[in-house]
Design an enzyme around this catalytic site. Structure first.
Site, short mmCIF file in Angstrom:
data_model
loop_
_atom_site.label_atom_id
_atom_site.label_comp_id
_atom_site.label_asym_id
_atom_site.label_seq_id
_atom_site.Cartn_x
_atom_site.Cartn_y
_atom_site.Cartn_z
N ASN A 255 0.67 -1.19 0.07
CA ASN A 255 -0.15 0.20 -0.07
C ASN A 255 0.89 1.30 0.13
OD1 ASN A 255 -2.05 2.11 0.41
ND2 ASN A 255 -2.24 1.36 2.80
N LYS B 159 0.21 4.15 -0.15
CA LYS B 159 -0.68 5.10 0.11
C LYS B 159 -0.45 6.79 -0.75
CE LYS B 159 -0.25 3.49 4.87
NZ LYS B 159 -0.41 3.73 6.07
N HIS C 264 -9.85 1.77 4.70
CA HIS C 264 -8.67 1.99 5.37
C HIS C 264 -8.76 2.84 6.59
CE1 HIS C 264 -4.54 2.80 6.35
NE2 HIS C 264 -4.08 1.85 6.10
N GLU D 179 -7.33 5.28 7.40
CA GLU D 179 -7.04 6.76 7.35
C GLU D 179 -7.96 7.38 6.68
OE1 GLU D 179 -3.02 5.70 5.45
OE2 GLU D 179 -2.31 5.38 7.17
N GLU E 120 -5.94 -4.25 10.64
CA GLU E 120 -4.88 -3.35 10.95
C GLU E 120 -5.20 -2.43 12.25
OE1 GLU E 120 -2.87 -2.30 6.91
OE2 GLU E 120 -4.55 -1.27 7.14
N GLY F 30 2.02 2.35 11.38
CA GLY F 30 2.92 3.41 10.99
C GLY F 30 3.67 4.02 12.34
N SER G 15 2.87 -1.60 10.82
CA SER G 15 4.36 -1.69 11.21
C SER G 15 5.19 -3.00 10.70
CB SER G 15 4.70 -1.38 12.56
OG SER G 15 4.14 -0.10 12.82
P1 PGA Z 1 2.56 0.56 7.82
O1 PGA Z 1 1.07 0.78 7.20
O2 PGA Z 1 3.12 -0.58 7.44
O3 PGA Z 1 3.14 1.84 7.61
O4 PGA Z 1 2.33 0.60 9.40
C1 PGA Z 1 0.26 -0.32 6.93
C2 PGA Z 1 -1.14 0.22 6.43
O5 PGA Z 1 -1.51 1.39 6.78
O6 PGA Z 1 -1.91 -0.32 5.36
#
Ligand code: PGA
Length: 250
Positions: free
Chosen positions: A9, A11, A92, A94, A163, A169, A209
């Site tokens: 992903n 982003k 997601h 976000e 998640e 993150g 992460s």
């Molecule tokens: P990350 O993000 O690996 O940077 O923690 C995962 C995600 O949000 O899909």
């Protein structure tokens, strides 16, 4: 043989077309095809057209629930499919947080993705873990609000990415055993609606992460079918290391 799904992903990265091209070129050159790994790369919309998805599948990071019409800024499932993508990430955290996506909107997106022939990757996960396990109720609601409007034959096609928001993150990944427990809980929630067969069939990925040093811990848990990777998927070398780890577990 367990078949892993590993999703990159990106982003809202990278910032330039040049970097995106370079990134795809490295992947296309370096990926060693493996029968036990389905690799999905989900770049921002403008870069979808650049990919030559032969050694990997292409995914979008969102989709709109209508077929076409006056919906400024939105992208339909058909457009995504037409460009050669097979997967779409939906719900997601976000987008739930910054764009105000509700359970109802997410449900409609999953339904439309399925109707269009795309494979939806539905993201769920709690903001925090309380000692009493109340977060399980939160996960159950997120799963139910999508699944209760699906047909049985659609339900088995949805991939879930568990998640936890606190792990995304943050550099604080969830423990593989806790992820496994959440995956079992999600399967049970789906089994309560559609029966044990569908509950067992649904594939559950982990995201939050993940890096090359911890990927193996998740992939060796029987309940975890793969990974959704954010930050570490932006650097081809690091991402390929995670893919290699999955490959080696055949
Ligand atoms: P990350 O993000 O690996 O940077 O923690 C995962 C995600 O949000 O899909």
């Amino acid at each position: 043989m367990k078949r892993f799904i590993i999703v990159a992903n990106w982003k809202m990265y990278p910032p330039t077309l040049r970097e995106a091209r370079k990134f795809f070129a490295v992947l296309e050159k370096k990926i060693k095809p493996a029968k036990n790994v389905e690799l999905v790369v989900a770049p921002p919309f403008p870069y979808l057209i650049l990919a030559k998805p032969k050694k990997y599948a292409l995914g979008a990071q969102d989709v709109f629930w209508e077929k076409e019409g006056s919906f400024t800024g939105e992208v339909s499932g058909r457009m995504i499919k037409n460009i050669g993508a097979r997967y779409v990430i939906i719900g997601h955290s976000e987008r739930r947080t910054y764009l105000g996506e509700t359970g109802e909107m997410i449900q409609k997106k999953v339904k439309k993705a399925l109707e269009t022939g795309l494979n939806p990757i539905l993201c769920v996960g709690e903001a925090r873990r309380d000692g009493e396990g109340k977060f399980f109720g939160f996960i159950r609601r997120q799963v139910e609000e999508v699944y209760r409007n699906l047909k049985k034959k659609e339900a088995g096609r949805v991939i879930i990415a568990y998640e936890p928001i606190w792990a995304i993150g943050s550099g604080k990944p969830a423990k593989p055993r806790d992820v496994s427990e959440a995956a079992l809980f999600i399967k049970k929630t789906i089994a309560d609606i559609f029966g044990a067969h569908i509950g067992q069939k649904v594939r559950i990925l982990y995201g939050g992460s993940v890096d090359a040093s911890n990927a193996r811990g998740y992939l060796t848990e029987p309940q975890i079918a793969g990974l959704l990777i954010g930050r570490e998927s932006r650097l081809p070398q690091k991402f390929l290391k995670i893919v290699e780890c999955a490959r080696s577990l055949s």
